[in-house]
Motif scaffolding. Sequence first.
Motif, PDB file in Angstrom:
ATOM      1  N   VAL A  51      13.956  11.629 -34.724  1.00 51.93           N
ATOM      2  CA  VAL A  51      13.718  13.043 -35.027  1.00 51.93           C
ATOM      3  C   VAL A  51      12.332  13.430 -34.507  1.00 51.93           C
ATOM      4  O   VAL A  51      11.344  12.729 -34.761  1.00 51.93           O
ATOM      5  N   PHE A  52      12.276  14.551 -33.780  1.00 53.98           N
ATOM      6  CA  PHE A  52      11.019  15.080 -33.265  1.00 53.98           C
ATOM      7  C   PHE A  52      10.815  16.476 -33.839  1.00 53.98           C
ATOM      8  O   PHE A  52      11.756  17.283 -33.845  1.00 53.98           O
ATOM      9  N   LEU A  53       9.618  16.761 -34.314  1.00 55.89           N
ATOM     10  CA  LEU A  53       9.266  18.073 -34.854  1.00 55.89           C
ATOM     11  C   LEU A  53       8.254  18.708 -33.919  1.00 55.89           C
ATOM     12  O   LEU A  53       7.133  18.194 -33.783  1.00 55.89           O
ATOM     13  N   ASN A  54       8.654  19.798 -33.249  1.00 53.96           N
ATOM     14  CA  ASN A  54       7.797  20.439 -32.237  1.00 53.96           C
ATOM     15  C   ASN A  54       7.308  19.412 -31.209  1.00 53.96           C
ATOM     16  O   ASN A  54       6.119  19.332 -30.882  1.00 53.96           O
ATOM     17  N   ASP A  55       8.249  18.560 -30.729  1.00 53.66           N
ATOM     18  CA  ASP A  55       8.006  17.535 -29.711  1.00 53.66           C
ATOM     19  C   ASP A  55       7.133  16.379 -30.186  1.00 53.66           C
ATOM     20  O   ASP A  55       6.733  15.543 -29.374  1.00 53.66           O
ATOM     21  N   GLU A  56       6.822  16.301 -31.484  1.00 53.84           N
ATOM     22  CA  GLU A  56       6.056  15.185 -32.031  1.00 53.84           C
ATOM     23  C   GLU A  56       6.997  14.278 -32.816  1.00 53.84           C
ATOM     24  O   GLU A  56       7.817  14.768 -33.601  1.00 53.84           O
ATOM     25  N   PRO A  57       6.922  12.927 -32.641  1.00 51.55           N
ATOM     26  CA  PRO A  57       7.801  12.029 -33.403  1.00 51.55           C
ATOM     27  C   PRO A  57       7.603  12.218 -34.906  1.00 51.55           C
ATOM     28  O   PRO A  57       6.475  12.235 -35.399  1.00 51.55           O
ATOM     29  N   ALA A  58       8.721  12.373 -35.633  1.00 53.31           N
ATOM     30  CA  ALA A  58       8.646  12.611 -37.078  1.00 53.31           C
ATOM     31  C   ALA A  58       9.314  11.514 -37.884  1.00 53.31           C
ATOM     32  O   ALA A  58       9.168  11.471 -39.101  1.00 53.31           O
ATOM     33  N   GLY A  59      10.060  10.610 -37.230  1.00 51.27           N
ATOM     34  CA  GLY A  59      10.717   9.529 -37.958  1.00 51.27           C
ATOM     35  C   GLY A  59      12.124   9.308 -37.450  1.00 51.27           C
ATOM     36  O   GLY A  59      12.550   9.898 -36.459  1.00 51.27           O
ATOM     37  N   THR A  60      12.857   8.447 -38.164  1.00 49.36           N
ATOM     38  CA  THR A  60      14.233   8.098 -37.812  1.00 49.36           C
ATOM     39  C   THR A  60      15.125   8.267 -39.030  1.00 49.36           C
ATOM     40  O   THR A  60      14.736   7.899 -40.140  1.00 49.36           O
ATOM     41  N   THR A  61      16.302   8.841 -38.826  1.00 48.24           N
ATOM     42  CA  THR A  61      17.230   9.014 -39.942  1.00 48.24           C
ATOM     43  C   THR A  61      17.748   7.651 -40.386  1.00 48.24           C
ATOM     44  O   THR A  61      17.950   6.763 -39.573  1.00 48.24           O
ATOM     45  N   ASP A  62      17.937   7.492 -41.701  1.00 51.80           N
ATOM     46  CA  ASP A  62      18.484   6.239 -42.204  1.00 51.80           C
ATOM     47  C   ASP A  62      19.520   6.511 -43.290  1.00 51.80           C
ATOM     48  O   ASP A  62      19.615   7.609 -43.835  1.00 51.80           O
ATOM     49  N   ALA A  63      20.310   5.475 -43.583  1.00 52.69           N
ATOM     50  CA  ALA A  63      21.413   5.624 -44.534  1.00 52.69           C
ATOM     51  C   ALA A  63      20.908   5.786 -45.962  1.00 52.69           C
ATOM     52  O   ALA A  63      21.522   6.479 -46.772  1.00 52.69           O
ATOM     53  N   LEU A  64      19.771   5.162 -46.292  1.00 55.98           N
ATOM     54  CA  LEU A  64      19.252   5.208 -47.660  1.00 55.98           C
ATOM     55  C   LEU A  64      18.914   6.624 -48.076  1.00 55.98           C
ATOM     56  O   LEU A  64      19.250   7.076 -49.162  1.00 55.98           O
ATOM     57  N   ARG A  65      18.245   7.356 -47.166  1.00 48.42           N
ATOM     58  CA  ARG A  65      17.877   8.747 -47.470  1.00 48.42           C
ATOM     59  C   ARG A  65      18.935   9.741 -47.008  1.00 48.42           C
ATOM     60  O   ARG A  65      18.747  10.941 -47.126  1.00 48.42           O
ATOM     61  N   GLN A  66      20.043   9.237 -46.434  1.00 46.21           N
ATOM     62  CA  GLN A  66      21.103  10.078 -45.881  1.00 46.21           C
ATOM     63  C   GLN A  66      20.539  11.062 -44.858  1.00 46.21           C
ATOM     64  O   GLN A  66      20.929  12.209 -44.790  1.00 46.21           O
ATOM     65  N   GLY A  67      19.581  10.592 -44.087  1.00 48.87           N
ATOM     66  CA  GLY A  67      18.943  11.435 -43.086  1.00 48.87           C
ATOM     67  C   GLY A  67      17.439  11.214 -43.083  1.00 48.87           C
ATOM     68  O   GLY A  67      16.963  10.081 -43.052  1.00 48.87           O
ATOM     69  N   LEU A  68      16.684  12.309 -43.149  1.00 55.08           N
ATOM     70  CA  LEU A  68      15.220  12.250 -43.131  1.00 55.08           C
ATOM     71  C   LEU A  68      14.671  13.511 -43.773  1.00 55.08           C
ATOM     72  O   LEU A  68      15.192  14.601 -43.560  1.00 55.08           O
TER      73      LEU A  68
END
Length: 200
Positions: A51-68
């Motif tokens: 996941v990128f927010l305004n072209d900056e890396p923001a993290g990766t979706t995962d199953a535990l959080r059902q996303g990010l």
Amino acid sequence: MRAAPLLLAALLAAVAAVSGAAPQELPKWGVISRPKGFSSIRVVSAPGLAVFLNDEPAGTTDALRQGLVLEDLPAGTYTLRLEKPGYDPKIVKVTVAEGDTKEVRILGLKPKATPTPFPPGWKPPPGATPPPAPAPVRAAIIERKRVQGGTLVIGVASGATDVLPLIEGLKFECACTPALEEMKKRADGLYEFRVKLPEK
């Protein structure tokens, strides 16, 4: 004798003025709200998407959080981009108000356009002139397995018609007539298909 109590009262009033007012007592119950101006975006998606927010890396979706969950964002409009190798990126514009939480659902990413695969050393069948050029398709083969009477090819495509160029490629690969046995639309919007290549 009456002057003493008056003097004492004046002295206490002066001390109170110098030391300042007594601090306010904090509430013993209730909900502490988020600071005004700070918002969050909840991305609901399959795990493994960058996941990128305004072209900056923001993290990766995962199953535990059902996303990010992206927190502590000032109110405004943001550009979200979700990526995964082998798939086209998904870009979404999101506007959040002060103290608001906005939920964004991404069902799935579409496979990237890839050339129809030909095995090493492949030659066109007799009479096929000129040899066919690999055609760009928006479909991918997931699995090939031997079944009675031939080979079963299982894959996914971004649309029902995107399977046709891949079937054409399979026709030249096996020098046979592939049979589309099944095609169904999945919950993520992609089409899963099964094609049987008969034995020669």
